[in-house]
Design a protein around this motif. Structure first.
Motif, PDB file in Angstrom:
ATOM      1  N   LEU A  51      13.320 -11.164 -32.653  1.00  0.00           N
ATOM      2  CA  LEU A  51      14.235 -11.392 -31.539  1.00  0.00           C
ATOM      3  C   LEU A  51      14.623 -10.083 -30.876  1.00  0.00           C
ATOM      4  O   LEU A  51      14.749  -9.999 -29.639  1.00  0.00           O
ATOM      5  CB  LEU A  51      15.489 -12.136 -32.036  1.00  0.00           C
ATOM      6  N   SER A  52      14.812  -9.022 -31.696  1.00  0.00           N
ATOM      7  CA  SER A  52      15.168  -7.729 -31.103  1.00  0.00           C
ATOM      8  C   SER A  52      13.997  -7.171 -30.312  1.00  0.00           C
ATOM      9  O   SER A  52      14.178  -6.508 -29.276  1.00  0.00           O
ATOM     10  CB  SER A  52      15.585  -6.748 -32.204  1.00  0.00           C
ATOM     11  N   LEU A  53      12.736  -7.397 -30.797  1.00  0.00           N
ATOM     12  CA  LEU A  53      11.583  -6.904 -30.050  1.00  0.00           C
ATOM     13  C   LEU A  53      11.446  -7.657 -28.708  1.00  0.00           C
ATOM     14  O   LEU A  53      11.080  -7.063 -27.696  1.00  0.00           O
ATOM     15  CB  LEU A  53      10.294  -7.093 -30.887  1.00  0.00           C
ATOM     16  N   ALA A  54      11.753  -8.975 -28.734  1.00  0.00           N
ATOM     17  CA  ALA A  54      11.667  -9.769 -27.490  1.00  0.00           C
ATOM     18  C   ALA A  54      12.903  -9.623 -26.632  1.00  0.00           C
ATOM     19  O   ALA A  54      12.966 -10.225 -25.535  1.00  0.00           O
ATOM     20  CB  ALA A  54      11.432 -11.232 -27.838  1.00  0.00           C
ATOM     21  N   GLN A  55      13.899  -8.840 -27.137  1.00  0.00           N
ATOM     22  CA  GLN A  55      15.153  -8.610 -26.397  1.00  0.00           C
ATOM     23  C   GLN A  55      15.851  -9.933 -26.091  1.00  0.00           C
ATOM     24  O   GLN A  55      16.262 -10.215 -24.970  1.00  0.00           O
ATOM     25  CB  GLN A  55      14.892  -7.821 -25.117  1.00  0.00           C
ATOM     26  N   ILE A  56      15.926 -10.800 -27.135  1.00  0.00           N
ATOM     27  CA  ILE A  56      16.596 -12.099 -27.010  1.00  0.00           C
ATOM     28  C   ILE A  56      17.869 -12.018 -27.809  1.00  0.00           C
ATOM     29  O   ILE A  56      17.856 -11.643 -28.997  1.00  0.00           O
ATOM     30  CB  ILE A  56      15.702 -13.237 -27.525  1.00  0.00           C
ATOM     31  N   SER A  57      18.942 -12.369 -27.212  1.00  0.00           N
ATOM     32  CA  SER A  57      20.238 -12.351 -27.879  1.00  0.00           C
ATOM     33  C   SER A  57      20.587 -13.764 -28.327  1.00  0.00           C
ATOM     34  O   SER A  57      20.292 -14.744 -27.650  1.00  0.00           O
ATOM     35  CB  SER A  57      21.318 -11.837 -26.932  1.00  0.00           C
ATOM     36  N   VAL A  58      21.199 -13.842 -29.528  1.00  0.00           N
ATOM     37  CA  VAL A  58      21.583 -15.142 -30.073  1.00  0.00           C
ATOM     38  C   VAL A  58      22.883 -15.615 -29.429  1.00  0.00           C
ATOM     39  O   VAL A  58      23.673 -14.807 -28.912  1.00  0.00           O
ATOM     40  CB  VAL A  58      21.726 -15.051 -31.602  1.00  0.00           C
ATOM     41  N   GLN A  59      23.072 -16.935 -29.515  1.00  0.00           N
ATOM     42  CA  GLN A  59      24.273 -17.538 -28.917  1.00  0.00           C
ATOM     43  C   GLN A  59      25.034 -18.296 -30.008  1.00  0.00           C
ATOM     44  O   GLN A  59      24.407 -18.931 -30.858  1.00  0.00           O
ATOM     45  CB  GLN A  59      23.892 -18.505 -27.792  1.00  0.00           C
ATOM     46  N   PRO A  60      26.357 -18.289 -29.955  1.00  0.00           N
ATOM     47  CA  PRO A  60      27.113 -19.060 -30.951  1.00  0.00           C
ATOM     48  C   PRO A  60      27.075 -20.549 -30.596  1.00  0.00           C
ATOM     49  O   PRO A  60      26.948 -20.930 -29.432  1.00  0.00           O
ATOM     50  CB  PRO A  60      28.521 -18.499 -30.848  1.00  0.00           C
ATOM     51  N   HIS A  61      27.196 -21.377 -31.632  1.00  0.00           N
ATOM     52  CA  HIS A  61      27.219 -22.816 -31.409  1.00  0.00           C
ATOM     53  C   HIS A  61      28.536 -23.184 -30.723  1.00  0.00           C
ATOM     54  O   HIS A  61      29.587 -22.653 -31.066  1.00  0.00           O
ATOM     55  CB  HIS A  61      27.095 -23.573 -32.751  1.00  0.00           C
ATOM     56  N   PRO A  62      28.506 -24.071 -29.774  1.00  0.00           N
ATOM     57  CA  PRO A  62      29.738 -24.376 -29.049  1.00  0.00           C
ATOM     58  C   PRO A  62      30.806 -25.038 -29.914  1.00  0.00           C
ATOM     59  O   PRO A  62      32.002 -24.868 -29.664  1.00  0.00           O
ATOM     60  CB  PRO A  62      29.265 -25.305 -27.928  1.00  0.00           C
ATOM     61  N   LEU A  63      30.377 -25.743 -30.984  1.00  0.00           N
ATOM     62  CA  LEU A  63      31.357 -26.404 -31.844  1.00  0.00           C
ATOM     63  C   LEU A  63      31.703 -25.602 -33.101  1.00  0.00           C
ATOM     64  O   LEU A  63      32.767 -25.776 -33.687  1.00  0.00           O
ATOM     65  CB  LEU A  63      30.854 -27.797 -32.239  1.00  0.00           C
ATOM     66  N   ASP A  64      30.748 -24.786 -33.566  1.00  0.00           N
ATOM     67  CA  ASP A  64      30.972 -23.968 -34.779  1.00  0.00           C
ATOM     68  C   ASP A  64      30.476 -22.561 -34.479  1.00  0.00           C
ATOM     69  O   ASP A  64      29.257 -22.302 -34.401  1.00  0.00           O
ATOM     70  CB  ASP A  64      30.220 -24.567 -35.969  1.00  0.00           C
ATOM     71  N   ALA A  65      31.388 -21.634 -34.292  1.00  0.00           N
ATOM     72  CA  ALA A  65      31.019 -20.283 -33.893  1.00  0.00           C
ATOM     73  C   ALA A  65      30.296 -19.530 -35.001  1.00  0.00           C
ATOM     74  O   ALA A  65      29.682 -18.481 -34.775  1.00  0.00           O
ATOM     75  CB  ALA A  65      32.270 -19.496 -33.467  1.00  0.00           C
ATOM     76  N   ARG A  66      30.363 -20.065 -36.230  1.00  0.00           N
ATOM     77  CA  ARG A  66      29.673 -19.373 -37.326  1.00  0.00           C
ATOM     78  C   ARG A  66      28.167 -19.531 -37.225  1.00  0.00           C
ATOM     79  O   ARG A  66      27.419 -18.734 -37.788  1.00  0.00           O
ATOM     80  CB  ARG A  66      30.156 -19.940 -38.670  1.00  0.00           C
ATOM     81  N   LEU A  67      27.691 -20.582 -36.572  1.00  0.00           N
ATOM     82  CA  LEU A  67      26.269 -20.793 -36.430  1.00  0.00           C
ATOM     83  C   LEU A  67      25.753 -20.042 -35.220  1.00  0.00           C
ATOM     84  O   LEU A  67      26.326 -20.123 -34.133  1.00  0.00           O
ATOM     85  CB  LEU A  67      25.980 -22.298 -36.270  1.00  0.00           C
ATOM     86  N   LYS A  68      24.615 -19.307 -35.422  1.00  0.00           N
ATOM     87  CA  LYS A  68      23.968 -18.584 -34.344  1.00  0.00           C
ATOM     88  C   LYS A  68      22.716 -19.345 -33.955  1.00  0.00           C
ATOM     89  O   LYS A  68      21.935 -19.737 -34.829  1.00  0.00           O
ATOM     90  CB  LYS A  68      23.627 -17.151 -34.774  1.00  0.00           C
ATOM     91  N   CYS A  69      22.525 -19.476 -32.635  1.00  0.00           N
ATOM     92  CA  CYS A  69      21.440 -20.338 -32.154  1.00  0.00           C
ATOM     93  C   CYS A  69      20.663 -19.634 -31.058  1.00  0.00           C
ATOM     94  O   CYS A  69      21.121 -18.649 -30.460  1.00  0.00           O
ATOM     95  CB  CYS A  69      21.991 -21.668 -31.605  1.00  0.00           C
ATOM     96  N   VAL A  70      19.461 -20.174 -30.805  1.00  0.00           N
ATOM     97  CA  VAL A  70      18.638 -19.787 -29.654  1.00  0.00           C
ATOM     98  C   VAL A  70      18.160 -21.064 -28.987  1.00  0.00           C
ATOM     99  O   VAL A  70      18.173 -22.150 -29.597  1.00  0.00           O
ATOM    100  CB  VAL A  70      17.447 -18.911 -30.091  1.00  0.00           C
ATOM    101  N   THR A  71      17.654 -20.917 -27.780  1.00  0.00           N
ATOM    102  CA  THR A  71      17.188 -22.106 -27.050  1.00  0.00           C
ATOM    103  C   THR A  71      15.766 -22.416 -27.461  1.00  0.00           C
ATOM    104  O   THR A  71      15.078 -21.606 -28.103  1.00  0.00           O
ATOM    105  CB  THR A  71      17.264 -21.858 -25.551  1.00  0.00           C
ATOM    106  N   GLN A  72      15.302 -23.607 -27.063  1.00  0.00           N
ATOM    107  CA  GLN A  72      13.946 -24.040 -27.373  1.00  0.00           C
ATOM    108  C   GLN A  72      12.933 -23.152 -26.689  1.00  0.00           C
ATOM    109  O   GLN A  72      11.900 -22.795 -27.265  1.00  0.00           O
ATOM    110  CB  GLN A  72      13.774 -25.510 -26.928  1.00  0.00           C
ATOM    111  N   GLN A  73      13.214 -22.764 -25.467  1.00  0.00           N
ATOM    112  CA  GLN A  73      12.283 -21.905 -24.719  1.00  0.00           C
ATOM    113  C   GLN A  73      12.161 -20.516 -25.394  1.00  0.00           C
ATOM    114  O   GLN A  73      11.066 -19.965 -25.489  1.00  0.00           O
ATOM    115  CB  GLN A  73      12.776 -21.761 -23.288  1.00  0.00           C
ATOM    116  N   GLN A  74      13.294 -19.986 -25.835  1.00  0.00           N
ATOM    117  CA  GLN A  74      13.231 -18.673 -26.497  1.00  0.00           C
ATOM    118  C   GLN A  74      12.431 -18.742 -27.792  1.00  0.00           C
ATOM    119  O   GLN A  74      11.660 -17.839 -28.116  1.00  0.00           O
ATOM    120  CB  GLN A  74      14.653 -18.187 -26.782  1.00  0.00           C
ATOM    121  N   LEU A  75      12.592 -19.844 -28.555  1.00  0.00           N
ATOM    122  CA  LEU A  75      11.823 -19.995 -29.798  1.00  0.00           C
ATOM    123  C   LEU A  75      10.344 -20.087 -29.494  1.00  0.00           C
ATOM    124  O   LEU A  75       9.510 -19.476 -30.202  1.00  0.00           O
ATOM    125  CB  LEU A  75      12.303 -21.259 -30.523  1.00  0.00           C
ATOM    126  N   GLU A  76       9.962 -20.853 -28.471  1.00  0.00           N
ATOM    127  CA  GLU A  76       8.548 -20.955 -28.121  1.00  0.00           C
ATOM    128  C   GLU A  76       8.011 -19.611 -27.656  1.00  0.00           C
ATOM    129  O   GLU A  76       6.844 -19.268 -27.936  1.00  0.00           O
ATOM    130  CB  GLU A  76       8.377 -22.019 -27.030  1.00  0.00           C
TER     131      GLU A  76
END
Length: 338
Positions: free
Chosen positions: A24-49
């Motif tokens: 993720l750091s090489l692709a310069q993609i930053s993680v996002q917190p879950h809107p309901l639980d800030a402890r969970l870090k997420c990425v979008t489907q497009q970023q994963l692909e």
């Protein structure tokens, strides 16, 4: 917008969380917190692909998408807790395996140490036994040597006492004989004087004969003068009597060289009567025999040896008693003091 947690991303890409963060750091993609639980870090489907395409990874079966509106927080929390539990169990199993291997190595080391200690104890026990046996042997040898020395000393003292008693007896007999001879001579002289007074006619021949007889008697009564040996005639090198082999001895004079006389022979005793001292080297020891320069036939010989700055002497007796046996006995007794 579809959000996927990082744990689901690791499972779909079959990689480690650290590897995912690196990609993720090489692709310069930053993680996002879950809107309901800030402890969970997420990425979008497009970023994963995008990350999967960049590293040539095929995604596994997709997880039902979770939208920000209808995603249930309980399912996400359970999934994250389950993933953490699985990771912890994996780590614990790895630690347990490493601990087991470490315990096995420690057991091997303990067995080796115990064997080494047993070997060292056995070596010390054998060394102590050997030292004890050596000390016992040395004590036994010392006791035997001391007993031998005591027996030799007692035998020497007895021999010296017997020789002294013999010399005293011989001197007493000589004195008795001389007193008897003197009494007989005095009685003879008195009888002669009485006969001369009765006759009152002495002749010159008889007077001359009587005077001659008196002079002869006085010459016989006079004690034999002590034989004096001139110190200047004898060299500083002492004569030598040395043991060779098989009971044979060599007699060497510094003036005449090797002599043909053998010990205990008449020539031997006549040769000794002309000496004040000589050197003896026997089978078991050596010493210097002496009797002095002002001596007679009855003057005793002495065996002398210097041992550790101490002078030791043994009495050999007069010349007629200086045999090879007496010389060897004195040499062994002096050698025992070394």
């Amino acid at each position: 917008m579809t959000l996927i947690s990082l744990a689901d991303c690791c499972r779909r890409l079959y990689i480690d969380p650290k590897t995912l963060h690196h990609w993720l750091s090489l692709a310069q993609i930053s993680v996002q917190p879950h809107p309901l639980d800030a402890r969970l870090k997420c990425v979008t489907q497009q970023q994963l692909e995008q990350v999967a395409a960049a590293h040539h990874r095929a995604l596994s079966v997709s997880v039902p998408p979770q939208t920000s509106a209808d995603a249930s927080p309980t399912n996400g929390m359970c999934a994250s807790v389950l993933s953490d539990f699985v990771a912890q169990t994996m780590r614990l199993t790895e630690q347990l395996a490493s601990l087991q291997t470490h315990v096995a190595t420690l057991q091997n080391q303990l067995t080796r140490l115990s064997e080494q200690t047993h070997l060292e104890q056995a070596g010390r026990a054998s060394a102590s036994q050997a030292s004890g046996e050596k000390s016992q042997k040395s004590s036994q040898e010392k006791s035997e040597e001391s007993s031998q020395q005591k027996s030799q000393k007692s035998s020497q003292e007895k021999s010296e006492e017997s020789s002294q008693q013999k010399s005293q007896k011989s001197s007493q007999e000589k004195s008795e004989e001389s007193s008897q001879q003197k009494s007989q001579k005095s009685s003879q002289e008195k009888s002669r004087q009485s006969s001369q007074q009765k006759s009152q006619q002495p002749s010159q021949e008889e007077s001359e004969e009587s005077s001659q007889q008196k002079s002869q008697e006085e010459a016989t009564d006079a004690p034999t003068p002590s034989v004096s040996i001139d110190r200047r005639k004898h060299p500083r090198v002492l004569p030598l009597v040395e043991y060779v082999t098989q009971g044979t001895y060599v007699v060497i004079s510094p003036e005449l060289g090797r002599l043909e006389c053998s010990p205990d022979s008449p020539e031997w005793f006549t040769w000794l009567s002309t000496l004040p001292s000589f050197r003896f080297v026997g089978q078991h020891g050596h010493f210097t025999a002496f009797r002095g320069y002002q001596c007679s036939s009855s003057t005793p010989w002495w065996a002398h040896r210097q041992i550790r700055n101490h002078s030791h002497k043994r009495r050999l007796g007069p010349t007629d008693q200086v045999t090879v046996a007496s010389l060897e006995l004195a040499a062994t007794s002096l050698q025992a003091l070394v």
